[in-house]
Write an enzyme that holds these catalytic residues in place. Structure first.
Site, PDB file in Angstrom:
ATOM      1  N   THR A   1     113.547  -7.403 181.745  1.00  0.00           N
ATOM      2  CA  THR A   1     114.424  -7.880 180.610  1.00  0.00           C
ATOM      3  C   THR A   1     115.263  -6.631 180.233  1.00  0.00           C
ATOM      4  O   THR A   1     114.972  -5.349 180.458  1.00  0.00           O
ATOM      5  CB  THR A   1     113.584  -8.400 179.556  1.00  0.00           C
ATOM      6  OG1 THR A   1     112.785  -7.458 179.048  1.00  0.00           O
ATOM      7  CG2 THR A   1     113.189  -9.641 179.992  1.00  0.00           C
TER       8      THR A   1
ATOM      9  N   THR B   1     101.090   0.590 199.505  1.00  0.00           N
ATOM     10  CA  THR B   1     101.249   0.061 198.087  1.00  0.00           C
ATOM     11  C   THR B   1     101.888   1.163 197.388  1.00  0.00           C
ATOM     12  O   THR B   1     101.644   1.328 196.210  1.00  0.00           O
ATOM     13  CB  THR B   1     100.099  -0.246 197.267  1.00  0.00           C
ATOM     14  OG1 THR B   1      98.922   0.808 197.907  1.00  0.00           O
ATOM     15  CG2 THR B   1      99.331  -1.455 197.618  1.00  0.00           C
TER      16      THR B   1
ATOM     17  N   GLU C   1     100.946   2.829 185.452  1.00  0.00           N
ATOM     18  CA  GLU C   1     101.625   2.298 184.488  1.00  0.00           C
ATOM     19  C   GLU C   1     100.828   1.888 183.211  1.00  0.00           C
ATOM     20  O   GLU C   1     100.066   1.289 183.176  1.00  0.00           O
ATOM     21  CB  GLU C   1     102.439   1.053 184.919  1.00  0.00           C
ATOM     22  CG  GLU C   1     103.411   1.026 185.788  1.00  0.00           C
ATOM     23  CD  GLU C   1     104.198  -0.382 186.469  1.00  0.00           C
ATOM     24  OE1 GLU C   1     105.079  -0.365 186.956  1.00  0.00           O
ATOM     25  OE2 GLU C   1     103.395  -1.363 186.247  1.00  0.00           O
TER      26      GLU C   1
END
Length: 386
Positions: A386, A169, A251
């Site tokens: 984005t 991972t 995160e």
């Protein structure tokens, strides 16, 4: 580091690192269990079926090279560019990628980064730049150096999101100059990945690009069998440290969470219970909120499939040198208004906490590492492309 060269270059979103062995090195690897695999993973799996020794690994960040038209050709193009620069065979180069899934590789940019990484490689080794170049949402470079007598071990990793205890991972590259047989190296890597990277979780998502490589070039001329115990312990420390770094850099994470399950009836039960708690979104959000919600922990152990008697379980909260029983012998101690609850609420404010769960059903034990789930995690991943 005998016979190894490594360096990297990153500019903006895209980076490349090159790892090179001056002599053919044995390579073992483990890869993602996701049915959707990135093109570099597929390529490396095919190469490792055909041969045991390689000379280089090229790694890019910014694009996963997964599920795109022409992705395999792009992975092979990376091989070709590096092989020409290093003057080695194309099939001697392994490839890894990390970044956004489903977008075409910008090969003009990647080629530029490869050439700039190579120029740095010629100037010398730089672990920090090698680790920095492959970062995506990571907030710090991850690398560890360890010695066993005259044998060297270097570990480099990246990872902060899509971290789930179902293989590696993330990306990890281990370099060593120990002299070892291929079967020994394969077995050792499998065992160490199971103990370390298979015991961490940030968000329960398994990436398409997960890869762990270990390269052993044998240039120390020191045989693994003569230092087996010391080498195994050192390699575990390297991978365990990298695993902890990844979790701490999860995160948006604000807290590190350890889970220890002991007293399990079997090894499998201990593993199931650990992974169930570390992956529970309710436990992770409780940790973020500083809530010692033992009920969520108990529920996660209960649905894990582990065999135990809920009326005998202990649940302990530990932070630093302090600890408090939340549940003891199946009796709730951290009840409303209790001193145990007050102490638990205080400990939950700390940055690193551990839940110790005693199932009292046997003698087996396991552990796992995780982190809290925060508002920042949602922000990072809502804006990722984005």
């Amino acid at each position: 580091m005998r016979g190894f060269k490594f360096n990297g270059y990153k500019e903006g979103k895209y980076g490349v690192s090159i790892i090179y062995s001056e002599v053919p090195a044995l390579v073992s690897a483990t890869f993602t269990k996701n049915r959707v695999k990135a093109h570099p993973v597929i390529l490396c799996q095919e190469l490792l079926k055909k041969k045991e020794k390689f000379r280089a690994i090229v790694v890019n960040s910014g694009n996963a090279n997964c599920y795109t038209n022409g992705g395999m050709e792009d992975a092979k193009k990376m091989q070709e560019i590096v092989s020409k620069l290093l003057n080695i065979e194309k099939e001697d180069v392994l490839v890894a990628s990390t970044g956004v899934i489903g977008r075409k590789m910008p090969m003009d940019i990647i080629e530029d980064r490869i050439k700039k990484a190579y120029e740095r490689l010629k100037r010398g080794n730089n672990l920090e730049e090698t680790a920095k170049a492959i970062m995506t949402t990571d907030t710090f470079p991850k690398y560890v150096v360890k010695k066993v007598g005259d044998v060297n071990i270097v570990g480099i990793a990246k990872g902060a999101g899509m971290i789930h205890p179902n293989m590696a991972t993330m990306l990890c590259f281990v370099l060593t100059d120990v002299k070892i047989e291929k079967e020994e190296l394969d077995n050792l890597l499998k065992e160490m990945v199971e103990k370390t990277f298979n015991r961490i979780s940030v968000d329960g998502d398994t990436s398409t690009n997960d890869s762990v490589f270990i390269m052993a070039n044998g240039l120390s001329n020191i045989n693994y069998r003569g230092i087996k115990e010391e080498f195994d312990n050192a390699l575990f420390e390297v991978l365990d440290t990298l695993a902890r770094m990844i979790v701490k850099d999860g995160e948006g994470a604000s807290k590190f969470m350890g889970v220890i399950v002991k007293g399990a009836k079997s090894k499998e039960d201990a593993e199931k219970a650990c992974k169930s708690v570390i992956n529970s979104l309710l436990v992770k959000t409780a940790v973020f909120g500083g809530d010692p919600n033992w009920g969520r922990i108990l529920a996660a152990v209960g649905y894990s499939g582990a065999d135990f008697n809920p009326e005998e379980i202990d649940i302990i909260l530990k932070s630093g040198d302090e600890e408090v029983y939340l549940v003891k012998d199946g009796n709730v101690l951290a009840d409303e208004g209790s001193e145990e609850l007050k102490k638990a609420e205080k400990l939950m404010k700390n940055k690193e906490i551990t839940f110790i769960i005693d199932l009292k059903a046997g003698t087996f034990e396991d552990k796992a590492y995780g982190c809290d789930l925060t508002y920042e995690y949602v922000r990072i991943n809502s804006e990722y492309t984005t």
